[in-house]
Write a protein that holds these residues in place. Structure first.
Motif, PDB file in Angstrom:
ATOM      1  N   ALA A 285       0.841  -1.216   0.000  1.00 58.22           N
ATOM      2  CA  ALA A 285       0.000   0.000   0.000  1.00 58.22           C
ATOM      3  C   ALA A 285       0.870   1.257   0.000  1.00 58.22           C
ATOM      4  CB  ALA A 285      -0.931  -0.003   1.210  1.00 58.22           C
ATOM      5  N   MET A 286       2.087   1.144   0.513  1.00 59.74           N
ATOM      6  CA  MET A 286       3.025   2.286   0.516  1.00 59.74           C
ATOM      7  C   MET A 286       3.792   2.385  -0.808  1.00 59.74           C
ATOM      8  SD  MET A 286       4.574   1.861   4.381  1.00 59.74           S
ATOM      9  CE  MET A 286       5.362   3.458   4.487  1.00 59.74           C
ATOM     10  N   GLY A 287       3.542   1.448  -1.709  1.00 61.32           N
ATOM     11  CA  GLY A 287       4.197   1.507  -3.017  1.00 61.32           C
ATOM     12  C   GLY A 287       5.335   0.520  -3.199  1.00 61.32           C
ATOM     13  N   ALA A 288       5.527  -0.395  -2.234  1.00 58.27           N
ATOM     14  CA  ALA A 288       6.655  -1.332  -2.338  1.00 58.27           C
ATOM     15  C   ALA A 288       6.461  -2.295  -3.514  1.00 58.27           C
ATOM     16  CB  ALA A 288       6.786  -2.121  -1.042  1.00 58.27           C
ATOM     17  N   ASP A 289       7.590  -2.718  -4.074  1.00 57.11           N
ATOM     18  CA  ASP A 289       7.582  -3.677  -5.181  1.00 57.11           C
ATOM     19  C   ASP A 289       7.933  -5.060  -4.595  1.00 57.11           C
ATOM     20  OD1 ASP A 289       7.996  -5.233  -7.402  1.00 57.11           O
ATOM     21  OD2 ASP A 289       9.431  -3.876  -8.366  1.00 57.11           O
ATOM     22  N   ILE A 290       6.901  -5.742  -4.093  1.00 58.24           N
ATOM     23  CA  ILE A 290       7.102  -7.070  -3.497  1.00 58.24           C
ATOM     24  C   ILE A 290       6.237  -8.049  -4.279  1.00 58.24           C
ATOM     25  CG2 ILE A 290       6.806  -8.502  -1.424  1.00 58.24           C
ATOM     26  CD1 ILE A 290       7.037  -5.876   0.221  1.00 58.24           C
ATOM     27  N   ARG A 291       6.859  -9.067  -4.803  1.00 61.67           N
ATOM     28  CA  ARG A 291       6.091 -10.074  -5.546  1.00 61.67           C
ATOM     29  C   ARG A 291       6.205 -11.434  -4.894  1.00 61.67           C
ATOM     30  NH1 ARG A 291       7.638  -7.820 -11.420  1.00 61.67           N
ATOM     31  NH2 ARG A 291       8.038  -5.916 -10.266  1.00 61.67           N
ATOM     32  N   ILE A 292       5.095 -12.159  -4.915  1.00 59.92           N
ATOM     33  CA  ILE A 292       5.111 -13.514  -4.347  1.00 59.92           C
ATOM     34  C   ILE A 292       5.254 -14.492  -5.502  1.00 59.92           C
ATOM     35  CG2 ILE A 292       3.821 -15.220  -2.992  1.00 59.92           C
ATOM     36  CD1 ILE A 292       2.347 -12.864  -1.673  1.00 59.92           C
ATOM     37  N   GLU A 293       6.280 -15.336  -5.428  1.00 56.09           N
ATOM     38  CA  GLU A 293       6.520 -16.329  -6.481  1.00 56.09           C
ATOM     39  C   GLU A 293       6.427 -17.717  -5.878  1.00 56.09           C
ATOM     40  OE1 GLU A 293      10.449 -15.285  -7.824  1.00 56.09           O
ATOM     41  OE2 GLU A 293       9.808 -13.313  -8.550  1.00 56.09           O
ATOM     42  N   ASN A 294       6.118 -18.694  -6.737  1.00 57.76           N
ATOM     43  CA  ASN A 294       6.243 -20.093  -6.321  1.00 57.76           C
ATOM     44  C   ASN A 294       5.420 -20.420  -5.072  1.00 57.76           C
ATOM     45  OD1 ASN A 294       7.282 -22.644  -6.423  1.00 57.76           O
ATOM     46  ND2 ASN A 294       9.265 -22.128  -5.522  1.00 57.76           N
ATOM     47  N   ARG A 295       4.163 -19.980  -5.096  1.00 60.30           N
ATOM     48  CA  ARG A 295       3.277 -20.265  -3.947  1.00 60.30           C
ATOM     49  C   ARG A 295       3.030 -21.749  -3.826  1.00 60.30           C
ATOM     50  NH1 ARG A 295      -0.223 -16.492  -1.500  1.00 60.30           N
ATOM     51  NH2 ARG A 295      -0.281 -14.472  -2.526  1.00 60.30           N
ATOM     52  N   ARG A 296       3.075 -22.281  -2.634  1.00 58.02           N
ATOM     53  CA  ARG A 296       2.793 -23.687  -2.418  1.00 58.02           C
ATOM     54  C   ARG A 296       2.321 -23.885  -0.988  1.00 58.02           C
ATOM     55  NH1 ARG A 296       7.833 -21.799  -2.642  1.00 58.02           N
ATOM     56  NH2 ARG A 296       9.393 -22.591  -1.197  1.00 58.02           N
ATOM     57  N   GLU A 297       1.944 -25.125  -0.648  1.00 57.79           N
ATOM     58  CA  GLU A 297       1.544 -25.375   0.732  1.00 57.79           C
ATOM     59  C   GLU A 297       2.482 -26.417   1.323  1.00 57.79           C
ATOM     60  OE1 GLU A 297      -2.478 -25.019   1.827  1.00 57.79           O
ATOM     61  OE2 GLU A 297      -2.325 -26.715   3.230  1.00 57.79           O
ATOM     62  N   VAL A 298       2.985 -26.146   2.526  1.00 57.22           N
ATOM     63  CA  VAL A 298       3.923 -27.069   3.170  1.00 57.22           C
ATOM     64  C   VAL A 298       3.425 -27.330   4.588  1.00 57.22           C
ATOM     65  CG1 VAL A 298       6.292 -27.379   3.978  1.00 57.22           C
ATOM     66  CG2 VAL A 298       5.876 -26.238   1.805  1.00 57.22           C
ATOM     67  N   GLY A 299       3.131 -28.597   4.883  1.00 58.97           N
ATOM     68  CA  GLY A 299       2.719 -28.968   6.242  1.00 58.97           C
ATOM     69  C   GLY A 299       1.550 -28.153   6.756  1.00 58.97           C
ATOM     70  N   GLY A 300       0.576 -27.884   5.891  1.00 57.45           N
ATOM     71  CA  GLY A 300      -0.618 -27.173   6.345  1.00 57.45           C
ATOM     72  C   GLY A 300      -0.464 -25.661   6.415  1.00 57.45           C
ATOM     73  N   GLU A 301       0.674 -25.129   5.956  1.00 53.77           N
ATOM     74  CA  GLU A 301       0.878 -23.674   5.956  1.00 53.77           C
ATOM     75  C   GLU A 301       1.224 -23.214   4.540  1.00 53.77           C
ATOM     76  OE1 GLU A 301       0.826 -21.282   8.389  1.00 53.77           O
ATOM     77  OE2 GLU A 301       0.574 -22.542  10.164  1.00 53.77           O
ATOM     78  N   PRO A 302       0.605 -22.114   4.069  1.00 51.48           N
ATOM     79  CA  PRO A 302       1.013 -21.568   2.769  1.00 51.48           C
ATOM     80  C   PRO A 302       2.426 -20.990   2.839  1.00 51.48           C
ATOM     81  CG  PRO A 302      -0.777 -20.256   3.728  1.00 51.48           C
ATOM     82  CD  PRO A 302      -0.474 -21.357   4.692  1.00 51.48           C
ATOM     83  N   VAL A 303       3.182 -21.221   1.774  1.00 51.03           N
ATOM     84  CA  VAL A 303       4.592 -20.801   1.717  1.00 51.03           C
ATOM     85  C   VAL A 303       4.837 -20.217   0.329  1.00 51.03           C
ATOM     86  CG1 VAL A 303       6.930 -21.812   1.567  1.00 51.03           C
ATOM     87  CG2 VAL A 303       5.415 -22.497   3.417  1.00 51.03           C
ATOM     88  N   GLY A 304       5.802 -19.313   0.206  1.00 43.80           N
ATOM     89  CA  GLY A 304       6.161 -18.793  -1.115  1.00 43.80           C
ATOM     90  C   GLY A 304       7.507 -18.108  -1.048  1.00 43.80           C
ATOM     91  N   ASP A 305       8.000 -17.665  -2.206  1.00 46.05           N
ATOM     92  CA  ASP A 305       9.241 -16.897  -2.271  1.00 46.05           C
ATOM     93  C   ASP A 305       8.853 -15.426  -2.464  1.00 46.05           C
ATOM     94  OD1 ASP A 305      10.431 -19.370  -2.189  1.00 46.05           O
ATOM     95  OD2 ASP A 305      10.730 -19.475  -4.372  1.00 46.05           O
TER      96      ASP A 305
END
Ligand code: S3P
Length: 451
Positions: A285-305
């Motif tokens: 919301a402040m304008g940061a350039d953050i992208r989530i890549e390679n979303r997956r689920e590990v041991g019941g928790e969502p994970v990504g890069d």
């Protein structure tokens, strides 16, 4: 593993960096690491943990469960094996259980210990001994527990065993995952069905993990309940648990990568549980350039890069609904706000006053010393962001026994005209072992001295 009752004092000196670049996996999630030891100990059978945070806080939890007779291996590269003793298999500890700086250990363990047949004492360091424990003593007492505390409900806590606990339907007065978890864990030992209603969503690792270990959990909007069962009939079943990297530790590099020009950092295998991702929403919301890549689920928790690149940040009014979802990240979000162009306003965050330090007071004070117009309010802060290449001057800051204050000001140093000196940084070990090495590997300029 060493005991950290009196660690040598550590000072950081942080100065400006040109650009930050590289790939890193930050250490394991602190909340999930604590729970992996606690729940693995209470489970039947073996629990193999990987990705465990070898930080002082979670190591203190590990030592406490060993002191109650659980066989737990020394962590090696994040791998720990726990031979669970079952819900009723813990043994009386010979000494008070020392949890150091860790509020999570004290609050969650008080729920577990309230249900035991033996007496126990929980104690912590100077910072933890100032923090409020009435918030767990009150609901536990309503369930039939007997707990003695210091003045105003401060620790040490003496928990009397042998009480028969009754289920409660608890309307929690503050948005706290620690209090919610404490009550649910005591509920494992209570007759009937224990429920907690939260005023706003808080991290749900306890619910996810208990459910993964075979305990029936039921959620209906803001109310979460543990299955109805006889107190003696509930069981947790041991299994493999994988701990993702801690988004709260990644947050320092999300801000660092945003504010230092020409930066490009990839943070891998980060836990992205939606009750924890407020920092990404706020920075975006402040304008940061953050992208989530390679979303997956590990041991019941969502994970990504998470890939973060430098960006021009601007001030915002932070949505109050995001506060519990970013509660540990505000020290470094304040640093981002000081670098952003224009005013940032945070409200509805009075819980920050009872963290490892009063994070509103300590951050406002440090930012002012660095030349920022930062006004603390009862429940937040107003920061006039400078939007300049080097908004911070030079100052000496005391981290006040608070790991995240120390790391936040190390990030501020990346954009200083002079030098940011931070004393009392030994507490960084509680949540982020190897912080300084990683900071420098990615291009930061942090000098360390011990005395
Ligand atoms: C935690 C919950 C949060 C957070 C703390 C860890 C947990 O505290 O600040 O670092 O593991 O449940 P509160 O629930 O008291 O807000």
């Amino acid at each position: 593993m060493t005991a950290a009752h009196d660690p040598a004092s550590l000072t950081f000196r942080s100065t400006a960096a040109q650009s930050l670049e590289g790939e890193a996996r930050v250490p394991g999630d602190k909340s999930i690491s604590h729970r992996s030891i606690m729940f693995g100990s209470l489970a039947e059978g073996t629990t193999e943990v990987s990705g465990f945070l070898e930080g002082e806080d979670s190591l203190n939890t590990l030592r406490c469960f060993r002191a109650m007779g659980v066989s737990i291996t020394d962590p090696v590269d994040g791998r720990v094996t726990i031979e669970g003793v079952g819900l009723h298999g813990l043994k009386a500890p010979a000494k008070p259980l020392y949890v150091g700086n860790s509020g999570t250990s004290m609050r969650l363990m008080s729920g577990i210990l309230a249900g035991q047949a033996f007496d126990s004492v929980l104690e912590g360091d100077a910072s933890l001994s100032r923090r409020p424990m009435k918030r767990v003593i009150d609901p536990l007492t309503a369930m039939g527990a007997r707990i003695e505390s210091g003045p105003e409900g401060r620790s040490p806590l003496k928990i009397h065993g042998g009480q028969s606990l009754k289920a409660i339907d608890y309307a929690m007065p503050m948005a706290s995952a620690q209090v919610k978890s404490c009550v649910l864990l005591a509920g494992l030992y209570a007759e009937g069905r224990t429920c907690v209603t939260e005023p706003a969503p808080t991290r749900d690792h306890t619910e996810r993990m208990l459910s993964g270990l075979g305990v029936g959990m039921h959620r209906d909007g803001p109310r979460v309940c543990i299955e109805q069962a006889d107190a003696g009939a509930r069981r947790l079943v041991g299994r493999a648990l994988e701990v993702p990297a801690d988004i709260s530790s990644a947050a320092f590099f999300l801000v660092a990568g945003s504010i230092v020009p020409d930066s490009d950092i990839l943070l891998t295998h980060v836990g992205l549980n939606p009750t924890r991702t407020g920092v990404i929403d706020i920075l975006q919301a402040m304008g940061a350039d953050i992208r989530i890549e390679n979303r997956r689920e590990v041991g019941g928790e969502p994970v990504g890069d998470l890939r973060v690149k430098s960006a021009e940040l601007h001030g915002i009014e932070i949505d109050e609904a995001l506060v519990p979802l970013a509660i540990d990240e505000f020290p470094v979000i304040f640093v981002a706000a000081a670098c952003a162009k224009g005013r940032t306003v945070l409200t509805g965050a009075e819980e920050l006053r009872v963290k490892e330090s009063d994070r509103i007071a300590v951050m406002a004070d440090g930012l002012q010393k660095l030349g920022i117009d930062a006004t603390p309010t009862e429940d937040g802060m107003i920061i006039e962001g400078r939007g300049e290449p080097a908004p911070f001057g030079s100052a000496t800051i005391y981290a006040q026994g608070d790991h995240r204050i120390a790391m936040a000001f190390a990030v501020a140093g990346l954009k200083a005209r002079g030098e940011v000196t931070i004393h009392d940084c030994q507490f960084v070990e509680t949540s982020f072992p190897g912080f300084a090495e990683l900071f420098n590997r990615l291009g930061g300029c942090l000098e360390l001295s011990r005395h």
